[in-house]
Design an enzyme around this catalytic site. Structure first.
Site, PDB file in Angstrom:
ATOM      1  N   ARG A  76       6.094  99.446  13.619  1.00 19.12           N
ATOM      2  CA  ARG A  76       4.649  99.449  13.333  1.00 19.12           C
ATOM      3  C   ARG A  76       3.885 100.070  14.504  1.00 19.12           C
ATOM      4  NH1 ARG A  76       0.479  94.416  11.851  1.00 19.12           N
ATOM      5  NH2 ARG A  76      -1.395  95.660  12.110  1.00 19.12           N
TER       6      ARG A  76
ATOM      7  N   HIS B 126      -5.715  97.876  -1.269  1.00 19.95           N
ATOM      8  CA  HIS B 126      -6.478  98.210  -0.059  1.00 19.95           C
ATOM      9  C   HIS B 126      -7.459  99.351  -0.319  1.00 19.95           C
ATOM     10  CE1 HIS B 126      -3.427  96.350   3.028  1.00 19.95           C
ATOM     11  NE2 HIS B 126      -3.920  95.485   2.167  1.00 19.95           N
TER      12      HIS B 126
ATOM     13  N   ASN C 220       4.288  94.963   2.466  1.00 26.39           N
ATOM     14  CA  ASN C 220       3.430  96.136   2.617  1.00 26.39           C
ATOM     15  C   ASN C 220       4.260  97.406   2.835  1.00 26.39           C
ATOM     16  OD1 ASN C 220       0.673  95.491   2.332  1.00 26.39           O
ATOM     17  ND2 ASN C 220       0.698  94.374   4.263  1.00 26.39           N
TER      18      ASN C 220
ATOM     19  N   TYR D 266     -10.814  97.800   3.696  1.00 28.28           N
ATOM     20  CA  TYR D 266      -9.928  98.888   4.099  1.00 28.28           C
ATOM     21  C   TYR D 266     -10.507 100.263   3.793  1.00 28.28           C
ATOM     22  CZ  TYR D 266      -5.926  95.998   5.422  1.00 28.28           C
ATOM     23  OH  TYR D 266      -5.103  95.124   6.063  1.00 28.28           O
TER      24      TYR D 266
ATOM     25  N   ARG E 254      -3.295  97.793  17.173  1.00 31.32           N
ATOM     26  CA  ARG E 254      -3.229  96.508  16.472  1.00 31.32           C
ATOM     27  C   ARG E 254      -1.825  95.893  16.558  1.00 31.32           C
ATOM     28  NH1 ARG E 254      -5.486  91.848  15.218  1.00 31.32           N
ATOM     29  NH2 ARG E 254      -4.546  90.932  13.363  1.00 31.32           N
TER      30      ARG E 254
ATOM     31  N   CYS F 122      -1.346  91.202  -3.271  1.00 34.92           N
ATOM     32  CA  CYS F 122      -1.890  91.368  -1.927  1.00 34.92           C
ATOM     33  C   CYS F 122      -2.930  90.280  -1.697  1.00 34.92           C
ATOM     34  CB  CYS F 122      -2.527  92.744  -1.781  1.00 34.92           C
ATOM     35  SG  CYS F 122      -3.338  93.012  -0.185  1.00 34.92           S
ATOM     36  N   ASP F 123      -2.921  89.706  -0.491  1.00 32.60           N
ATOM     37  CA  ASP F 123      -3.863  88.619  -0.235  1.00 32.60           C
ATOM     38  C   ASP F 123      -5.164  89.093   0.422  1.00 32.60           C
ATOM     39  OD1 ASP F 123      -3.136  89.128   2.357  1.00 32.60           O
ATOM     40  OD2 ASP F 123      -2.154  87.208   2.717  1.00 32.60           O
TER      41      ASP F 123
END
Length: 448
Positions: A93, A200, A147, A261, A281, A169-170
């Site tokens: 990531r 998103h 994801n 998003y 992030r 998706c939450d």
């Protein structure tokens, strides 16, 4: 009442303890007889699993518990697979976020080049889980929130079209929780929402209370001034900025309320300018949630007790229990899911994986008709869904060309030249995770 057997795939995730605590808190609604953790990283899972074992011994010792790296052991005799895997973990990531920044493009986990890179890693992992489930527990359902959900959902549509997989998706749930706070409601479940888009990448068009009163005017007034920020906000700095930036996203279409998003697509220059190429992030998460969760789990193991632990229920994850209950008990609950459009949005690609309200029962979801959507949203969605489809096509055909097209088409990337430079760096970084792409037919002038 029937008790259920669950495997959490991605057992070594920092979210797993919160999900386990959430499941235990909801045992009266969704009883469990067996809970298993599955991960292909035994070392990472062991710390989480040892702590979860102590949590279960204290709170529900009757539940059979197992942590394993063996697919047959994990997926045999299960009713639900709750999947939240991260192929490549946080190290990859970090590269997803930092490589685009080298080329003047923001780096983000699920949006733009970073999301495309993550998607290329995730497809194979999720398909592997589906195949294990169908081999060892063919009647089970997979509740997949791995994801990037949009790319993963398109891959499951293309490659496992008959599988019992629900992609969720939450993030909308998190925003709806904030909406409830803004409105002074006890719960987001007091609201009935209409929403459409891609994962998103969506908009709320109508929100009402149980009596049918329109709640949109009050919400719009708040978002226009404050975004989705709320009093006594405990969000960290990067999320606080995202929630505040929603007021600028909202300005593009004041008839709707936006998913946060969308800031990455409407204001990519702003996001890039406010990015730290040395500390993204991913670094925040590794220094924050990662250290916190593993530290708390280690304390539980050392003390052989949960007394004093700061681990808490993952409220967003309660959505997963609602979904499992809807299937198990045919509750016909209305929920946002990522499903094949099939005409629900009448003027949009019927094969697109869209995020819309559905009525969920034991046979799965029934789409709620959205009708026609405005040109602005339609144009944005057509561009973005094409990116997602091209990524999946690139994975299936091992095509460098298709993936270059996907990056070039992304609203976040300024040119084909930049797209190619990013792609070449991403290929090198992901050589242990992506399928090998065929490049022999790509001819590019050096002065591109």
């Amino acid at each position: 009442m029937k008790k259920f057997s669950i495997v959490i795939a991605g057992g070594g995730s920092t979210f797993t303890p919160g999900i386990v605590l959430m499941l235990l808190e909801n045992l009266n609604q969704f009883p469990i007889r067996k809970l298993k953790l599955y991960d292909n990283d035994a070392a990472r899972q062991s710390t989480i699993a040892e702590a979860c074992k102590i949590i279960l011994n204290e709170k529900a010792p009757e539940i059979e518990f197992l942590a394993t790296t063996d697919p047959e052991e994990a997926f045999t005799d299960v009713d639900f697979v709750m999947a939240h895997i991260r192929v490549g973990k946080y190290a990859m990531r970090e590269l997803d976020e930092k490589i685009p920044l080298k080329h003047g493009v923001f780096g983000q986990e699920t949006c733009g080049p970073g999301g495309i890179a993550y998607g290329m890693r995730s497809i194979g992992g999720v398909l592997e889980l589906i195949d294990y489930m169908e081999k060892y527990s063919p009647d089970a359902w997979m509740l997949n929130y791995s994801n990037p959900a949009a790319i993963v959902a398109e891959a499951t549509r293309r490659l496992r079209p008959d599988s019992k997989v629900l992609n969720i998706c939450d993030m909308p749930i998190g925003i709806e929780n904030r909406m409830a706070q803004i409105l002074g409601l006890k719960s987001r479940k007091e609201m009935k929402v209409r929403y459409y888009g891609l994962n998103h990448f969506g908009w709320w068009t109508d929100i009402r209370d149980q009596n049918g009163n329109d709640l949109m005017p009050k919400l719009k007034e708040h978002v226009r001034k404050h975004g989705y920020t709320v009093p006594k906000d405990d969000a960290d700095a990067s999320w606080s900025d995202t929630f505040l930036k929603a007021r600028d996203v909202y300005a593009l279409d004041p008839d709707t309320l936006p998913n946060t998003y969308l800031k990455y697509y409407f204001y990519p220059d702003y996001v890039y300018e406010h990015s730290n190429p040395e500390y993204t992030r991913a670094n925040e998460v590794m220094d924050g949630r990662e250290k916190f969760v593993f530290g708390e789990c280690q304390k539980i193991i050392e003390n052989q007790s949960t007394e004093g632990t700061k681990l808490h229920v993952d409220e967003h994850a309660s959505y997963i229990v609602d979904l499992a209950r809807a299937i198990a008990y045919n509750t016909q609950e209305r929920m946002l899911l990522i499903v094949e459009n099939q005409g629900a949005i009448s003027n949009f690609d019927p094969t697109a994986m869209v995020e819309i309200p559905c009525i969920v029962g034991s046979n799965g979801p029934e789409r709620i008709a959205i009708g026609e959507i405005p040109q602005f949203q339609k144009g944005l969605m057509e561009q973005q869904v094409s990116v997602e489809k091209l990524v999946v096509e690139a994975w299936i055909t091992r095509s460098y060309q298709k993936l270059w097209q996907a990056l070039t088409l992304s609203k976040t990337v300024p040119s084909a030249k930049v797209a190619k430079a990013i792609l070449d760096d991403l290929i090198e970084a992901n050589k242990d995770y992506w399928p090998k792409l065929h490049k022999e037919d790509v001819v590019v002038r050096e002065d591109l």
